[in-house]
Scaffold this motif. Structure first.
Motif, PDB file in Angstrom:
ATOM      1  N   VAL A 107       1.185  -8.279  -6.369  1.00  0.00           N
ATOM      2  CA  VAL A 107       0.469  -7.279  -5.847  1.00  0.00           C
ATOM      3  C   VAL A 107      -1.240  -7.683  -5.069  1.00  0.00           C
ATOM      4  O   VAL A 107      -1.103  -7.901  -3.785  1.00  0.00           O
ATOM      5  N   ALA A 116       3.231  -0.402  -7.309  1.00  0.00           N
ATOM      6  CA  ALA A 116       3.798  -1.327  -6.202  1.00  0.00           C
ATOM      7  C   ALA A 116       5.243  -0.882  -5.537  1.00  0.00           C
ATOM      8  O   ALA A 116       5.988  -1.755  -4.362  1.00  0.00           O
ATOM      9  N   TRP A 166      -2.801  -1.900  -9.323  1.00  0.00           N
ATOM     10  CA  TRP A 166      -2.281  -2.990  -8.859  1.00  0.00           C
ATOM     11  C   TRP A 166      -2.512  -4.613  -9.766  1.00  0.00           C
ATOM     12  O   TRP A 166      -2.994  -5.165  -9.579  1.00  0.00           O
ATOM     13  N   GLY A 209      -2.367   4.864  -6.626  1.00  0.00           N
ATOM     14  CA  GLY A 209      -2.132   3.439  -5.314  1.00  0.00           C
ATOM     15  C   GLY A 209      -2.550   3.941  -4.145  1.00  0.00           C
ATOM     16  O   GLY A 209      -3.881   4.775  -3.427  1.00  0.00           O
TER      17      GLY A 209
END
Length: 177
Positions: free
Chosen positions: A16, A66, A12, A95
């Motif tokens: 974010v 993201a 991240w 993620g």
């Protein structure tokens, strides 16, 4: 013989992480500190909505993990993830996993719904409408419930995946142990 532990992975980006913790602050302040109807309540709501709009834009133009394309929760991805969990297999994702992605989409939708219902209460058309005030309050309660589930799931999934998820939302680096 020791088990192989994957190397830490940068996941991240700063935007974010700042978005996440800023939104957490807005929600907590508006829910537990600021009284209803105050200017600060409204401005925190507008800030939360603006943060979500920026995050949506970042979901299309931001860094790899993201981007929505990296984790969009298609039915096939969700089913595959659920099957892996049920079978006791790790379904690793750099993620968001598909359930985390669904929660993220739910949370940003709730924040936008709160922003909209809050703003509508300031317009001439909807000023003083009790049903809208009730809806705003219900959506706010729904957001708090979903945020609590999100936090609990991050802790539980971190244990299951043997990943420091909360730390990763501070540092940007996912570490497995």
């Amino acid at each position: 013989m020791t088990a192989h532990v994957p190397a830490p992975q940068r996941v991240w980006d700063p935007f974010v992480r700042v978005f996440h913790w800023s939104l957490v602050a807005c929600v907590l302040l508006n829910s537990f500190v600021v009284d209803d109807g105050e200017d600060l309540h409204q401005w925190l709501g507008y800030l939360a909505s603006a943060l979500v709009v920026l995050r949506i834009v970042w979901g299309f133009v931001g860094t790899r993990h993201a981007r929505f394309a990296d984790f969009w929760p298609t039915p096939a991805r969700v089913l595959q993830h659920l099957r892996a969990l049920r079978a006791g297999r790790l379904d690793q994702h750099a993620g968001h996993n598909p359930l985390g992605a669904l929660m993220m989409l739910a949370l940003i939708s709730l924040v936008l719904a709160l922003g909209l219902t809050g703003w509508l209460q300031t317009t001439d058309t909807f000023w003083g409408e009790e049903w809208l005030q009730d809806l705003h309050e219900a959506v706010g309660e729904g957001l708090l419930i979903a945020a609590g589930q999100h936090a609990a799931a991050a802790l539980v999934m971190g244990r299951i995946e043997r990943t420091r998820l909360v730390k990763a939302m501070v540092t940007g680096v996912k570490e497995r142990y």
